[in-house]
Design a protein around this motif. Structure first.
Motif, PDB file in Angstrom:
ATOM      1  N   CYS A  40       3.336   7.336   5.042  1.00  0.00           N
ATOM      2  CA  CYS A  40       3.123   7.037   3.634  1.00  0.00           C
ATOM      3  C   CYS A  40       3.952   7.976   2.771  1.00  0.00           C
ATOM      4  O   CYS A  40       4.219   9.113   3.136  1.00  0.00           O
ATOM      5  CB  CYS A  40       1.647   7.184   3.272  1.00  0.00           C
ATOM      6  SG  CYS A  40       0.601   5.903   3.964  1.00  0.00           S
ATOM      7  N   HIS A  79      -2.608   9.510  -2.128  1.00  0.00           N
ATOM      8  CA  HIS A  79      -1.987   9.560  -0.806  1.00  0.00           C
ATOM      9  C   HIS A  79      -3.009   9.245   0.278  1.00  0.00           C
ATOM     10  O   HIS A  79      -2.728   8.483   1.218  1.00  0.00           O
ATOM     11  CB  HIS A  79      -1.367  10.933  -0.573  1.00  0.00           C
ATOM     12  CG  HIS A  79      -0.598  11.051   0.713  1.00  0.00           C
ATOM     13  ND1 HIS A  79       0.700  10.607   0.841  1.00  0.00           N
ATOM     14  CD2 HIS A  79      -0.956  11.513   1.930  1.00  0.00           C
ATOM     15  CE1 HIS A  79       1.119  10.817   2.075  1.00  0.00           C
ATOM     16  NE2 HIS A  79       0.133  11.368   2.762  1.00  0.00           N
ATOM     17  N   ALA A  91       0.826  -1.206   0.000  1.00  0.00           N
ATOM     18  CA  ALA A  91       0.000   0.000   0.000  1.00  0.00           C
ATOM     19  C   ALA A  91       0.862   1.259   0.000  1.00  0.00           C
ATOM     20  O   ALA A  91       0.546   2.239  -0.672  1.00  0.00           O
ATOM     21  CB  ALA A  91      -0.927   0.000   1.220  1.00  0.00           C
ATOM     22  N   ARG A  92       1.957   1.215   0.737  1.00  0.00           N
ATOM     23  CA  ARG A  92       2.790   2.416   0.911  1.00  0.00           C
ATOM     24  C   ARG A  92       3.564   2.766  -0.350  1.00  0.00           C
ATOM     25  O   ARG A  92       3.692   3.930  -0.713  1.00  0.00           O
ATOM     26  CB  ARG A  92       3.754   2.200   2.082  1.00  0.00           C
ATOM     27  CG  ARG A  92       4.598   3.414   2.433  1.00  0.00           C
ATOM     28  CD  ARG A  92       5.406   3.139   3.689  1.00  0.00           C
ATOM     29  NE  ARG A  92       4.557   3.083   4.875  1.00  0.00           N
ATOM     30  CZ  ARG A  92       4.464   2.031   5.703  1.00  0.00           C
ATOM     31  NH1 ARG A  92       5.171   0.939   5.460  1.00  0.00           N
ATOM     32  NH2 ARG A  92       3.679   2.066   6.751  1.00  0.00           N
ATOM     33  N   ARG A 107      -3.782   5.563   0.418  1.00  0.00           N
ATOM     34  CA  ARG A 107      -2.686   4.809   1.040  1.00  0.00           C
ATOM     35  C   ARG A 107      -2.832   4.831   2.554  1.00  0.00           C
ATOM     36  O   ARG A 107      -2.766   3.798   3.219  1.00  0.00           O
ATOM     37  CB  ARG A 107      -1.336   5.438   0.672  1.00  0.00           C
ATOM     38  CG  ARG A 107      -0.930   5.329  -0.762  1.00  0.00           C
ATOM     39  CD  ARG A 107       0.403   6.059  -0.957  1.00  0.00           C
ATOM     40  NE  ARG A 107       0.600   6.366  -2.359  1.00  0.00           N
ATOM     41  CZ  ARG A 107       1.004   5.505  -3.266  1.00  0.00           C
ATOM     42  NH1 ARG A 107       1.258   4.276  -2.905  1.00  0.00           N
ATOM     43  NH2 ARG A 107       1.143   5.846  -4.525  1.00  0.00           N
TER      44      ARG A 107
END
Length: 299
Positions: A118, A95, A87-88, A98
């Motif tokens: 993130c 953003h 996810a990151r 995330r």
């Protein structure tokens, strides 16, 4: 307050373990009983807590018991790190998406806050998660979809392709979603094209399910093999290519074409490798790794 039922008591214990414990922060039965009393106003014998947790463990709840208890979570440390890093550092997500996804994983795991902030890994689309959900729903329902498609311009905003004075409409039979090079693609037959095509999920817009059913393929798609044969995710006919590769550079072959490759004419420092790829992907691969691999022939 009314007396807790057995089910309420079990969920109360689980919630305390899930939100307040981990491997570094454990609670014994007496401490859990105290917290239940603080939350629900009911005194519970610690022996009842121990019996309840033993039953929960027998039923498969991820709880560790070594005198003190803690919630282990659904994922191992390695699994959790993999999911959070996907996810990151994956591409396509905005953003905010995330951060939201990682927070949800942490809540599910009962592990509090993320271990790292993130980052912005390339351009992300606020439509990505919605698009992915609609495509998955359509495939599960066996329904076609319609959508617009585009590209990112210098301002970082998605520009949709046009046909004449209107937006170009894509009517598709979706057959699968794959992740390649950190990006998500829908594999489909679009409009009247005979061959399979693939489209970036984060570059699709205005997706809607159609009434029409998905037309069955002549044969099933092996999504893993499809990705390996289209290393750079270009459409096209898959051919067999013979490469001469230095043995110390075989990692680049395995990384992009998987383990279903054939070796011939093996010598001390080199070998012939037979791989399957579309033409455009093979050209890009050779541009990147051509110093260590030579195309001998296309079979």
């Amino acid at each position: 307050m009314a007396k807790l039922s057995n089910v309420q008591r079990l969920f109360g214990i689980l919630e305390i373990l899930r939100t307040e414990t981990d491997a570094a922060h454990r609670l014994d039965a007496k401490e859990i009983a105290q917290r239940l009393c603080e939350r629900y106003g009911e005194a519970i014998d610690p022996r009842s807590i121990r019996r309840a947790i033993d039953e929960m463990i027998l039923c498969g709840c991820p709880i560790s018991n070594d005198g003190k208890y803690y919630y282990k979570g659904f994922f191992s440390n390695g699994e959790m790190a993999y999911l959070c890093n996907a996810a990151r550092f994956g591409t396509g997500l905005s953003h905010n998406d995330r951060e939201t996804l990682i927070r949800k994983l942490c809540v599910l795991q009962g592990s509090g806050t993320p271990s790292a902030p993130c980052t912005d890994a390339g351009i992300g689309s606020p439509l990505f998660m919605e698009n992915l959900g609609i495509v998955e729903d359509a495939m599960q329902a066996g329904r076609q979809i319609t959508f617009h498609y585009g590209y990112f311009d210098v301002d970082g905003v998605l520009k949709l392709f046009e046909r004449g004075n209107a937006l170009k409409v894509y009517n598709a039979h979706p057959y699968g979603v794959v992740m390649a090079n950190g990006r998500h693609y829908m594999i489909a037959k679009v409009n009247r094209h005979i061959q399979l095509s693939h489209y970036r999920i984060d570059r699709m817009a205005d997706i809607h399910k159609r009434k029409g059913k998905i037309r069955p393929l002549e044969r099933d798609i092996d999504l893993d093999q499809y990705v390996k044969a289209h290393a750079y995710m270009y459409s096209g006919v898959v051919n067999t290519y013979r490469l001469r590769v230095r043995r110390k550079n075989l990692n680049d072959v395995f990384d992009w074409f998987g383990q279903e490759i054939t070796f011939e004419n093996i010598t001390g420092d080199a070998t012939d490798v037979l791989v399957h790829s579309d033409k455009s992907s093979m050209q890009f691969w050779l541009q990147r790794y051509g110093k260590n691999a030579t195309l001998i022939e296309e079979e």
